[in-house]
Design a protein around this motif. Structure first.
Motif, mmCIF file in Angstrom:
data_model
loop_
_atom_site.group_PDB
_atom_site.id
_atom_site.type_symbol
_atom_site.label_atom_id
_atom_site.label_comp_id
_atom_site.label_asym_id
_atom_site.label_seq_id
_atom_site.Cartn_x
_atom_site.Cartn_y
_atom_site.Cartn_z
ATOM 1 N N HIS A 367 -24.425 -9.373 -2.034
ATOM 2 C CA HIS A 367 -24.343 -10.203 -3.238
ATOM 3 C C HIS A 367 -24.709 -9.459 -4.524
ATOM 4 O O HIS A 367 -24.665 -10.054 -5.599
ATOM 5 C CB HIS A 367 -25.259 -11.426 -3.093
ATOM 6 N N GLY A 368 -25.089 -8.200 -4.409
ATOM 7 C CA GLY A 368 -25.440 -7.437 -5.600
ATOM 8 C C GLY A 368 -26.719 -7.906 -6.267
ATOM 9 O O GLY A 368 -26.880 -7.777 -7.485
ATOM 10 N N ILE A 369 -27.643 -8.472 -5.472
ATOM 11 C CA ILE A 369 -28.899 -8.989 -6.017
ATOM 12 C C ILE A 369 -29.918 -7.863 -6.148
ATOM 13 O O ILE A 369 -30.232 -7.172 -5.187
ATOM 14 C CB ILE A 369 -29.476 -10.103 -5.116
ATOM 15 N N GLU A 370 -30.426 -7.687 -7.344
ATOM 16 C CA GLU A 370 -31.443 -6.664 -7.599
ATOM 17 C C GLU A 370 -32.787 -7.336 -7.903
ATOM 18 O O GLU A 370 -32.849 -8.525 -8.211
ATOM 19 C CB GLU A 370 -31.036 -5.811 -8.804
ATOM 20 N N GLY A 371 -33.858 -6.588 -7.828
ATOM 21 C CA GLY A 371 -35.142 -7.053 -8.339
ATOM 22 C C GLY A 371 -36.003 -7.855 -7.396
ATOM 23 O O GLY A 371 -37.014 -8.423 -7.821
ATOM 24 N N ILE A 372 -35.638 -7.960 -6.102
ATOM 25 C CA ILE A 372 -36.492 -8.724 -5.190
ATOM 26 C C ILE A 372 -37.093 -7.830 -4.094
ATOM 27 O O ILE A 372 -37.671 -8.326 -3.128
ATOM 28 C CB ILE A 372 -35.721 -9.889 -4.524
ATOM 29 N N ASP A 383 -41.789 -23.682 0.676
ATOM 30 C CA ASP A 383 -40.480 -23.388 0.096
ATOM 31 C C ASP A 383 -40.549 -23.320 -1.424
ATOM 32 O O ASP A 383 -39.784 -22.582 -2.056
ATOM 33 C CB ASP A 383 -39.444 -24.429 0.535
ATOM 34 N N ILE A 384 -41.495 -24.048 -2.011
ATOM 35 C CA ILE A 384 -41.658 -24.021 -3.469
ATOM 36 C C ILE A 384 -42.086 -22.638 -3.936
ATOM 37 O O ILE A 384 -41.540 -22.073 -4.893
ATOM 38 C CB ILE A 384 -42.703 -25.067 -3.920
ATOM 39 N N GLU A 385 -43.078 -22.068 -3.256
ATOM 40 C CA GLU A 385 -43.558 -20.725 -3.617
ATOM 41 C C GLU A 385 -42.449 -19.699 -3.456
ATOM 42 O O GLU A 385 -42.275 -18.815 -4.299
ATOM 43 C CB GLU A 385 -44.752 -20.351 -2.741
ATOM 44 N N PHE A 386 -41.699 -19.802 -2.368
ATOM 45 C CA PHE A 386 -40.629 -18.846 -2.094
ATOM 46 C C PHE A 386 -39.534 -18.918 -3.155
ATOM 47 O O PHE A 386 -39.117 -17.897 -3.716
ATOM 48 C CB PHE A 386 -40.048 -19.122 -0.707
ATOM 49 N N ARG A 391 -36.816 -17.132 -8.333
ATOM 50 C CA ARG A 391 -36.361 -17.452 -9.681
ATOM 51 C C ARG A 391 -36.919 -16.498 -10.729
ATOM 52 O O ARG A 391 -36.339 -16.331 -11.802
ATOM 53 C CB ARG A 391 -36.730 -18.892 -10.031
ATOM 54 N N LYS A 392 -38.049 -15.897 -10.456
ATOM 55 C CA LYS A 392 -38.632 -14.948 -11.404
ATOM 56 C C LYS A 392 -37.791 -13.687 -11.513
ATOM 57 O O LYS A 392 -37.859 -12.963 -12.514
ATOM 58 C CB LYS A 392 -40.053 -14.570 -10.963
ATOM 59 N N SER A 395 -31.162 -14.781 -11.677
ATOM 60 C CA SER A 395 -30.612 -15.822 -12.542
ATOM 61 C C SER A 395 -30.248 -17.034 -11.692
ATOM 62 O O SER A 395 -30.167 -16.950 -10.462
ATOM 63 C CB SER A 395 -29.366 -15.312 -13.260
ATOM 64 N N GLU A 396 -30.009 -18.178 -12.351
ATOM 65 C CA GLU A 396 -29.667 -19.398 -11.625
ATOM 66 C C GLU A 396 -28.367 -19.220 -10.846
ATOM 67 O O GLU A 396 -28.254 -19.667 -9.697
ATOM 68 C CB GLU A 396 -29.532 -20.567 -12.608
ATOM 69 N N SER A 397 -27.387 -18.566 -11.454
ATOM 70 C CA SER A 397 -26.103 -18.372 -10.775
ATOM 71 C C SER A 397 -26.241 -17.438 -9.577
ATOM 72 O O SER A 397 -25.595 -17.641 -8.542
ATOM 73 C CB SER A 397 -25.057 -17.820 -11.752
ATOM 74 N N GLU A 398 -27.074 -16.403 -9.707
ATOM 75 C CA GLU A 398 -27.309 -15.490 -8.585
ATOM 76 C C GLU A 398 -27.981 -16.219 -7.422
ATOM 77 O O GLU A 398 -27.626 -16.027 -6.259
ATOM 78 C CB GLU A 398 -28.179 -14.311 -9.030
#
Length: 521
Positions: A367-372, A383-386, A391-392, A395-398
């Protein structure tokens, strides 16, 4: 006798077909959420607005449904409703943007009053010995619509992932959500045509002084009394009930002392049916199942199972409702629903969430997701913490695009516990709360106020449903699945306590007998 019985069932089936379309409309949108959210970059509240738009519109529609039904009749009202379904389905399918889609679904919500009008019509044409069974057809139609939509969504999803040439040429792979929504157009047109074949409600005709036509219809429907006796009984009920004289008087009568018990029963059922969260599960079925980490394909397949279970146990309700009675089914259903929702709460409460380095690399490549990367091997207790951590760094779309695979990889949960809880709740709802609400609505109010009472309490039920639909995505991501299901469980317990002493048994009683039992002198 056989042909007479067929006539009653035919009319009930035709009218209840509108509930099938409602179920289809409501569940088809559940399969489009992932695609529409990605295409239009929607927030949680925008997703909620898209799903709940019909629920908001029906609130306004129900304010005038009773008046329209009493002025032009149940049949003409249903014909108008069917036309709205057609318009909404076509506009939604070809919506060029998010705003148009929401408006189209909002307009379609005016047709959701088909439930209350169908229950009203069937309750007025049905002989008392099979009234519960016939009104329950409305609920069967809803769940068959839901089930059909889940099958359709799953089938279109599988097609969109195939390499078939015709799939690509029809744009099923690129316009998946439009094909899902477009399915509704054909049944809506069929329903519009069928409604011209049913008669007017005999009770409405009597209210309008058209007794000759009413007698002809009653004679075809094998009522417990002769047409003359039936007309006389309804006229007597109207004469002793001043509320029947006008719409305003009917509405004011709902606040009178003599209708207090019936109103409390209807109000409690209207709220509890939706406050237990049925439409959160049905309208967001794939989303709910993705929360336990089963992945998109399995989530859609599980939604199909929910639909099949719902149909099966609604049929069980129809077979039992005129034998066992309304009260035993409703009371046992509320107990089972509360327990099963609490089981879901426990399952989500015990879940943990953790991504390994290998899983993060896989998500990055796909998915090309960076930064995690820094989240590797960190255990999140809720699940809230995760989701907050995701989200930090996304982006919302990612997050929308990758949420299913992230949850599938990270979730450590007892899937069997949660699935058992959800399926038991679906069983409990569909043999009790689902069909019995409409049966009781059609039975517990006097003829003179029924045209106002059913839409009023359908309005209350729809209002609760709207809030459940609108805020479920936000609650899921900000309150957490465990606490959401706990709230639903508590709602079921409160409903049981309120109805235990108030709800009478109404099986095998005429509407006038039920009126005498519930209405204070």
């Amino acid at each position: 006798m056989k042909s007479v019985s067929h006539s009653v069932y035919f009319c009930a089936m035709v009218v209840a077909f509108g509930a099938f379309i409602l179920g289809l409309d409501a569940a088809l949108i559940s399969g489009t959420i992932k695609y529409v959210s990605k295409e239009f970059s929607l927030s949680d509240m925008e997703v909620g607005a898209m799903v709940s738009a019909p629920g908001l519109a029906v609130l306004f529609a129900l304010m005038i449904t009773g008046y329209i039904c009493d002025q032009i009749g149940r049949k003409k009202t249903l014909i108008g409703i069917s036309f709205i379904y057609i318009f909404s389905a076509i506009t939604s399918t070809f919506a060029p943007n998010y705003e148009t889609l929401v408006v189209a679904r909002f307009v379609g919500g005016f047709a959701f009053t088909s439930l209350s009008v169908a229950a009203m019509y069937i309750g007025e044409i049905a002989p008392s010995k099979i009234r519960g069974k016939l009104v329950s057809i409305v609920q069967v139609s809803i769940v068959v619509g839901f089930s059909a939509a889940y099958f359709i969504n799953y089938g279109i999803l599988m097609l969109s992932q195939s390499d078939l040439t015709w799939v690509s040429s029809l744009a099923i792979d690129t316009q998946t959500w439009r094909w899902m929504l477009g399915v509704e157009i054909i049944p809506a047109i069929i329903w519009f045509a069928l409604l011209f074949k049913i008669p007017k409600s005999p009770r409405w005709l009597i209210m309008k002084g058209q007794e000759a036509e009413a007698k002809e219809i009653i004679a075809n429907f094998d009522h417990d009394l002769s047409p003359e006796e039936e007309v006389a009984q309804v006229k007597h009920s109207l004469e002793i009930d001043p509320a029947s004289k006008s719409f305003i008087a009917s509405f004011k009568a709902l606040f009178s002392t003599k209708l207090r018990k019936a109103v409390i029963v209807a109000l409690t059922i209207a709220i509890v049916q939706q406050a237990t969260g049925i439409n959160a599960i049905l309208f967001y079925a794939p989303t709910v199942f993705e929360q336990i980490g089963v992945g998109t394909d399995a989530a859609f397949l599980n939604a199909v199972v929910v639909g099949v279970v719902g149909v099966a146990f609604t049929i069980v309700a129809i077979l039992l409702i005129d034998k066992v009675g309304r009260r035993p089914l409703l009371m046992s259903g509320l107990i089972l629903a509360s327990i099963s929702l609490f089981v879901c709460h426990i399952g989500f409460k015990q879940a943990t969430y953790q991504l390994t380095s290998e899983q993060i690399i896989e998500v990055k490549n796909e998915h090309g997701i960076e930064g995690i990367s820094h989240m590797a091997d960190i255990t999140f207790e809720t699940d809230i913490e995760f989701k907050a951590a995701l989200r930090k760094n996304m982006s919302e779309s990612e997050l929308r695009a990758a949420e299913s695979i992230l949850l599938q990889n990270a979730t450590n949960i007892n899937v069997a516990v949660v699935m058992t809880g959800i399926m038991l709740f679906i069983i409990a709802f569909h043999y009790s709360l689902g069909p019995i609400l409409w049966v009781l609505f059609s039975e517990i109010f006097p003829t003179g106020v029924r045209g106002v009472a059913i839409p009023v309490f359908a309005f209350i039920s729809s209002m609760v449903s709207y809030f459940v639909q609108q805020f479920f995505p936000w609650l899921l991501n900000n309150v957490g699945a465990a606490d959401v299901f706990m709230f639903y469980a508590v709602s079921g317990v409160v409903g049981f306590i309120c109805l235990y002493k108030l709800l009478p048994e109404t099986k095998h009683k005429t509407i006038e007998e039920i009126e005498a039992q519930l209405v204070a002198n």
